[in-house]
Design a protein around this motif. Structure first.
Motif, PDB file in Angstrom:
ATOM      1  N   ALA A 210       0.810  -1.199  -0.093  1.00 37.83           N
ATOM      2  CA  ALA A 210      -0.094   0.134   0.061  1.00 37.83           C
ATOM      3  C   ALA A 210       0.849   1.390  -0.058  1.00 37.83           C
ATOM      4  O   ALA A 210       0.818   2.500  -0.670  1.00 37.83           O
ATOM      5  CB  ALA A 210      -1.019   0.001   1.260  1.00 37.83           C
TER       6      ALA A 210
ATOM      7  N   PHE B   8       2.370   2.068  -3.478  1.00 32.48           N
ATOM      8  CA  PHE B   8       1.286   2.276  -4.468  1.00 32.48           C
ATOM      9  C   PHE B   8       0.621   3.828  -3.930  1.00 32.48           C
ATOM     10  O   PHE B   8       0.476   4.634  -4.964  1.00 32.48           O
ATOM     11  CB  PHE B   8       0.107   1.402  -4.670  1.00 32.48           C
ATOM     12  CG  PHE B   8       0.617   0.394  -5.498  1.00 32.48           C
ATOM     13  CD1 PHE B   8       0.594   0.612  -6.818  1.00 32.48           C
ATOM     14  CD2 PHE B   8       0.951  -0.693  -5.197  1.00 32.48           C
ATOM     15  CE1 PHE B   8       1.044  -0.301  -7.793  1.00 32.48           C
ATOM     16  CE2 PHE B   8       1.306  -2.086  -6.005  1.00 32.48           C
ATOM     17  CZ  PHE B   8       1.365  -1.723  -7.427  1.00 32.48           C
ATOM     18  N   ILE B   9       0.725   4.121  -2.746  1.00 29.76           N
ATOM     19  CA  ILE B   9       0.221   5.505  -2.307  1.00 29.76           C
ATOM     20  C   ILE B   9       1.450   6.275  -2.921  1.00 29.76           C
ATOM     21  O   ILE B   9       1.049   7.776  -3.430  1.00 29.76           O
ATOM     22  CB  ILE B   9       0.184   5.553  -0.804  1.00 29.76           C
ATOM     23  CG1 ILE B   9      -1.309   4.849  -0.416  1.00 29.76           C
ATOM     24  CG2 ILE B   9      -0.032   6.892  -0.184  1.00 29.76           C
ATOM     25  CD1 ILE B   9      -2.290   5.425  -1.134  1.00 29.76           C
TER      26      ILE B   9
ATOM     27  N   ILE C   9       1.031   6.944  -6.471  1.00 33.52           N
ATOM     28  CA  ILE C   9      -0.426   7.756  -6.634  1.00 33.52           C
ATOM     29  C   ILE C   9       0.038   9.376  -6.404  1.00 33.52           C
ATOM     30  O   ILE C   9      -0.424   9.974  -7.329  1.00 33.52           O
ATOM     31  CB  ILE C   9      -1.687   7.387  -6.079  1.00 33.52           C
ATOM     32  CG1 ILE C   9      -2.063   5.942  -6.381  1.00 33.52           C
ATOM     33  CG2 ILE C   9      -2.645   8.390  -5.972  1.00 33.52           C
ATOM     34  CD1 ILE C   9      -3.074   5.409  -5.565  1.00 33.52           C
TER      35      ILE C   9
ATOM     36  N   LEU D 252       0.989   7.873   6.058  1.00 30.83           N
ATOM     37  CA  LEU D 252       0.468   6.692   6.081  1.00 30.83           C
ATOM     38  C   LEU D 252       1.497   5.687   7.131  1.00 30.83           C
ATOM     39  O   LEU D 252       0.991   4.939   7.910  1.00 30.83           O
ATOM     40  CB  LEU D 252       0.902   5.858   4.565  1.00 30.83           C
ATOM     41  CG  LEU D 252       0.414   4.296   4.659  1.00 30.83           C
ATOM     42  CD1 LEU D 252      -1.178   4.161   4.820  1.00 30.83           C
ATOM     43  CD2 LEU D 252       1.080   3.815   3.438  1.00 30.83           C
TER      44      LEU D 252
ATOM     45  N   SER E 270      -4.005   3.905  10.341  1.00 28.58           N
ATOM     46  CA  SER E 270      -3.028   3.175   9.501  1.00 28.58           C
ATOM     47  C   SER E 270      -2.245   2.459  10.368  1.00 28.58           C
ATOM     48  O   SER E 270      -2.105   1.276   9.965  1.00 28.58           O
ATOM     49  CB  SER E 270      -2.628   3.844   8.230  1.00 28.58           C
ATOM     50  OG  SER E 270      -1.597   4.771   8.777  1.00 28.58           O
TER      51      SER E 270
ATOM     52  N   PHE F   2      -6.715  -2.370   1.847  1.00 27.74           N
ATOM     53  CA  PHE F   2      -6.108  -1.050   1.435  1.00 27.74           C
ATOM     54  C   PHE F   2      -5.074  -1.349   0.382  1.00 27.74           C
ATOM     55  O   PHE F   2      -4.987  -0.470  -0.511  1.00 27.74           O
ATOM     56  CB  PHE F   2      -5.671  -0.469   2.745  1.00 27.74           C
ATOM     57  CG  PHE F   2      -5.320   0.835   2.783  1.00 27.74           C
ATOM     58  CD1 PHE F   2      -5.937   1.912   2.206  1.00 27.74           C
ATOM     59  CD2 PHE F   2      -3.753   1.039   2.881  1.00 27.74           C
ATOM     60  CE1 PHE F   2      -5.404   3.142   2.118  1.00 27.74           C
ATOM     61  CE2 PHE F   2      -3.084   2.491   2.684  1.00 27.74           C
ATOM     62  CZ  PHE F   2      -4.060   3.510   2.206  1.00 27.74           C
TER      63      PHE F   2
ATOM     64  N   SER G 235      -5.490   0.670  -3.293  1.00 26.69           N
ATOM     65  CA  SER G 235      -4.717   1.614  -3.777  1.00 26.69           C
ATOM     66  C   SER G 235      -4.114   0.980  -4.886  1.00 26.69           C
ATOM     67  O   SER G 235      -3.661   1.775  -6.012  1.00 26.69           O
ATOM     68  CB  SER G 235      -3.553   1.917  -2.539  1.00 26.69           C
ATOM     69  OG  SER G 235      -2.810   0.704  -2.227  1.00 26.69           O
TER      70      SER G 235
ATOM     71  N   TYR H 285      -6.618   1.773  -7.868  1.00 31.41           N
ATOM     72  CA  TYR H 285      -6.667   3.181  -7.941  1.00 31.41           C
ATOM     73  C   TYR H 285      -5.407   3.776  -8.896  1.00 31.41           C
ATOM     74  O   TYR H 285      -5.526   4.614  -9.755  1.00 31.41           O
ATOM     75  CB  TYR H 285      -6.834   3.972  -6.693  1.00 31.41           C
ATOM     76  CG  TYR H 285      -6.966   5.552  -6.745  1.00 31.41           C
ATOM     77  CD1 TYR H 285      -8.305   5.840  -7.598  1.00 31.41           C
ATOM     78  CD2 TYR H 285      -6.147   6.446  -6.439  1.00 31.41           C
ATOM     79  CE1 TYR H 285      -8.320   7.181  -7.666  1.00 31.41           C
ATOM     80  CE2 TYR H 285      -6.413   7.818  -6.413  1.00 31.41           C
ATOM     81  CZ  TYR H 285      -7.523   8.367  -7.194  1.00 31.41           C
ATOM     82  OH  TYR H 285      -7.707   9.479  -7.636  1.00 31.41           O
ATOM     83  N   TYR H 286      -4.431   3.056  -8.565  1.00 33.50           N
ATOM     84  CA  TYR H 286      -3.175   3.657  -9.267  1.00 33.50           C
ATOM     85  C   TYR H 286      -3.235   3.210 -10.913  1.00 33.50           C
ATOM     86  O   TYR H 286      -3.069   3.882 -11.755  1.00 33.50           O
ATOM     87  CB  TYR H 286      -1.750   2.974  -8.545  1.00 33.50           C
ATOM     88  CG  TYR H 286      -0.569   3.252  -9.533  1.00 33.50           C
ATOM     89  CD1 TYR H 286       0.057   4.329  -9.785  1.00 33.50           C
ATOM     90  CD2 TYR H 286      -0.005   2.043 -10.321  1.00 33.50           C
ATOM     91  CE1 TYR H 286       1.197   4.436 -10.715  1.00 33.50           C
ATOM     92  CE2 TYR H 286       0.736   2.264 -11.170  1.00 33.50           C
ATOM     93  CZ  TYR H 286       1.497   3.575 -11.338  1.00 33.50           C
ATOM     94  OH  TYR H 286       2.650   3.619 -12.170  1.00 33.50           O
TER      95      TYR H 286
END
Length: 169
Positions: free
Chosen positions: A93, A96-97, A100, A118, A124, A138, A142, A145-146
């Protein structure tokens, strides 16, 4: 020097995250759902033909229990093994956060802020350290979404397949 710092920044973030998340990992009391999920993974280890999809009887997806299986063999403490899988999902996560945030801010400042949020936000921090499905959910959301953002930017089938696979998982 600036180029060297930029190159090793993600490594530093991941080392910091794993140091924070793994520190006193077993000090939290056992949550009831953790015990259930770890027990289900043990049942799968004992008789996989019978219990491979057993978590679905309770409406849970079995991916977390399947991912716990190899770590149950590696670690002596079953609770640590289950929580370690969640920490690894938190690492996914985090990756990828950061990706993003990099899409929206090419300078990388947003990526650094997102990474520290995060790692250190209590919500978290708490859920990534428990052997429950929240950290894995999560991570998968994520990732989805990416890949969706990248598909909308580039319209490449590989990004769509990444989105579909991660959303499916």
């Amino acid at each position: 020097m600036r180029k060297l710092t930029k190159k090793f920044w993600p490594l530093f973030v991941f080392l910091l995250a794993f140091a924070v998340w793994l520190f006193h990992l077993l000090k939290l009391p056992v949550f009831a759902d953790e015990a259930i999920y770890i027990r289900w993974s043990q049942l799968i280890m004992d008789d996989w033909k019978r219990y491979l999809f057993y978590p679905m009887n309770d409406g849970k997806t079995p991916l977390l229990m399947w991912l716990m299986l190899p770590f149950q063999y590696f670690f002596q403490d079953q609770l640590f093994a289950g929580r370690f899988v969640s920490v690894l999902a938190g690492g996914v996560a985090l990756f990828f956060i950061m990706k993003i945030a990099k899409i929206f801010d090419q300078s990388g400042k947003a990526s650094k802020v997102a990474a520290f949020l995060l790692i250190f936000l209590p919500y978290s921090f708490f859920y990534i350290r428990l052997a429950v499905t929240d950290a894995l959910l999560f991570a998968m959301l994520s990732m989805s979404y990416y890949f969706l953002l990248r598909f909308l930017q580039a319209r490449k089938i590989t990004f769509f397949l990444g989105f579909a696979l991660s959303f499916f998982l």
